[in-house]
Design a protein around this motif. Structure first.
Motif, mmCIF file in Angstrom:
data_model
loop_
_atom_site.group_PDB
_atom_site.id
_atom_site.type_symbol
_atom_site.label_atom_id
_atom_site.label_comp_id
_atom_site.label_asym_id
_atom_site.label_seq_id
_atom_site.Cartn_x
_atom_site.Cartn_y
_atom_site.Cartn_z
ATOM 1 N N PHE A 75 19.473 4.363 8.161
ATOM 2 C CA PHE A 75 18.922 2.894 9.193
ATOM 3 C C PHE A 75 17.768 3.616 10.711
ATOM 4 C CE2 PHE A 75 23.325 1.100 9.372
ATOM 5 C CZ PHE A 75 22.755 -0.219 8.380
ATOM 6 N N VAL A 76 16.373 2.540 10.061
ATOM 7 C CA VAL A 76 15.253 3.463 11.110
ATOM 8 C C VAL A 76 14.638 2.182 12.095
ATOM 9 C CG1 VAL A 76 14.972 5.254 8.744
ATOM 10 C CG2 VAL A 76 13.793 2.747 9.010
ATOM 11 N N LYS A 77 14.301 2.907 12.837
ATOM 12 C CA LYS A 77 13.376 2.133 14.228
ATOM 13 C C LYS A 77 12.032 1.187 13.349
ATOM 14 C CE LYS A 77 16.507 3.824 17.411
ATOM 15 N NZ LYS A 77 16.183 4.127 19.575
ATOM 16 N N ASP A 78 12.045 0.270 14.132
ATOM 17 C CA ASP A 78 10.824 -0.307 13.692
ATOM 18 C C ASP A 78 9.274 0.596 13.507
ATOM 19 O OD1 ASP A 78 11.546 -2.597 13.258
ATOM 20 O OD2 ASP A 78 11.191 -3.362 15.424
ATOM 21 N N ASP A 79 9.371 1.553 13.844
ATOM 22 C CA ASP A 79 8.315 2.655 13.886
ATOM 23 C C ASP A 79 8.111 3.719 12.692
ATOM 24 O OD1 ASP A 79 9.870 4.447 15.423
ATOM 25 O OD2 ASP A 79 9.145 5.252 17.178
ATOM 26 N N GLY A 133 0.679 -1.170 -0.305
ATOM 27 C CA GLY A 133 -0.187 0.306 0.293
ATOM 28 C C GLY A 133 1.062 1.311 0.111
ATOM 29 N N ASP A 134 0.213 2.648 0.434
ATOM 30 C CA ASP A 134 0.855 3.792 0.709
ATOM 31 C C ASP A 134 1.691 3.739 1.589
ATOM 32 O OD1 ASP A 134 -0.674 4.001 -1.746
ATOM 33 O OD2 ASP A 134 -2.100 5.346 -0.368
ATOM 34 N N SER A 135 2.099 3.129 3.236
ATOM 35 C CA SER A 135 3.236 3.308 3.874
ATOM 36 C C SER A 135 2.694 1.934 4.873
ATOM 37 C CB SER A 135 2.779 4.903 5.001
ATOM 38 O OG SER A 135 1.770 5.006 5.394
ATOM 39 N N ILE A 136 3.950 1.781 5.006
ATOM 40 C CA ILE A 136 3.744 0.648 6.610
ATOM 41 C C ILE A 136 4.606 1.119 7.511
ATOM 42 C CG2 ILE A 136 4.984 -1.015 5.233
ATOM 43 C CD1 ILE A 136 3.298 -3.173 5.702
ATOM 44 N N VAL A 176 6.414 -13.349 6.437
ATOM 45 C CA VAL A 176 5.191 -14.078 5.915
ATOM 46 C C VAL A 176 5.560 -14.412 4.546
ATOM 47 C CG1 VAL A 176 3.119 -14.105 4.640
ATOM 48 C CG2 VAL A 176 3.964 -13.256 7.554
ATOM 49 N N ASP A 177 5.669 -13.477 3.219
ATOM 50 C CA ASP A 177 6.006 -13.679 1.972
ATOM 51 C C ASP A 177 7.283 -14.589 1.664
ATOM 52 O OD1 ASP A 177 3.811 -12.613 1.654
ATOM 53 O OD2 ASP A 177 4.730 -10.376 0.499
ATOM 54 N N TYR A 178 8.414 -14.365 2.585
ATOM 55 C CA TYR A 178 10.012 -15.226 2.590
ATOM 56 C C TYR A 178 9.542 -15.763 3.445
ATOM 57 C CZ TYR A 178 10.384 -11.907 -1.696
ATOM 58 O OH TYR A 178 9.883 -10.783 -2.907
ATOM 59 N N PRO A 179 9.603 -17.123 3.897
ATOM 60 C CA PRO A 179 9.340 -17.603 4.917
ATOM 61 C C PRO A 179 10.572 -17.777 5.190
ATOM 62 C CG PRO A 179 8.225 -19.091 3.467
ATOM 63 C CD PRO A 179 8.562 -17.265 3.151
ATOM 64 N N LYS A 231 8.661 -5.855 8.365
ATOM 65 C CA LYS A 231 9.925 -7.141 8.353
ATOM 66 C C LYS A 231 8.523 -8.164 8.658
ATOM 67 C CE LYS A 231 12.950 -4.445 11.445
ATOM 68 N NZ LYS A 231 13.879 -4.527 12.254
ATOM 69 N N ASN A 232 7.579 -8.028 9.233
ATOM 70 C CA ASN A 232 6.342 -9.040 9.660
ATOM 71 C C ASN A 232 5.863 -9.790 8.027
ATOM 72 O OD1 ASN A 232 6.065 -9.048 12.504
ATOM 73 N ND2 ASN A 232 5.422 -7.779 11.917
ATOM 74 N N HIS A 233 5.557 -8.315 7.416
ATOM 75 C CA HIS A 233 5.171 -8.560 5.702
ATOM 76 C C HIS A 233 6.397 -9.882 5.202
ATOM 77 C CE1 HIS A 233 2.671 -8.843 2.965
ATOM 78 N NE2 HIS A 233 2.939 -7.933 2.244
ATOM 79 N N ILE A 234 8.035 -9.177 5.431
ATOM 80 C CA ILE A 234 8.569 -10.050 4.849
ATOM 81 C C ILE A 234 9.049 -11.708 5.306
ATOM 82 C CG2 ILE A 234 11.082 -9.799 4.260
ATOM 83 C CD1 ILE A 234 10.815 -6.922 4.133
#
Length: 77
Positions: A55-59, A23-26, A37-40, A32-35
């Protein structure tokens, strides 16, 4: 969203990029969670996320217009 990958991540996915529809933003944490799931095959892989070469943080939010990369730990001597 096209995500650049390097080193062990690149070897596991067989490409230097992975594509995800997010989508537009995440948030980075949700990305990371999406990655995972899609790339087990990346389950358990340790990496940092970079947005526009910082580098960026999870939020932090990322968008499809950002340059996003997964950076695994680097060792050297």
């Amino acid at each position: 969203m096209e995500i650049k990958v390097f080193a062990s991540i690149k070897e596991k996915v067989g490409s230097d990029t992975i594509d995800l529809f997010v989508g537009d933003s995440i948030s980075v944490g949700d990305l990371k969670n999406h990655i995972f799931v899609d790339y087990p095959e990346l389950d358990g892989e340790v990496f940092q996320v970079a947005k526009n070469e910082a580098f960026v943080k999870d939020d932090e939010l990322v968008t499809s217009s950002d340059t996003v990369a997964l950076i695994p730990p680097v060792s050297g001597g």
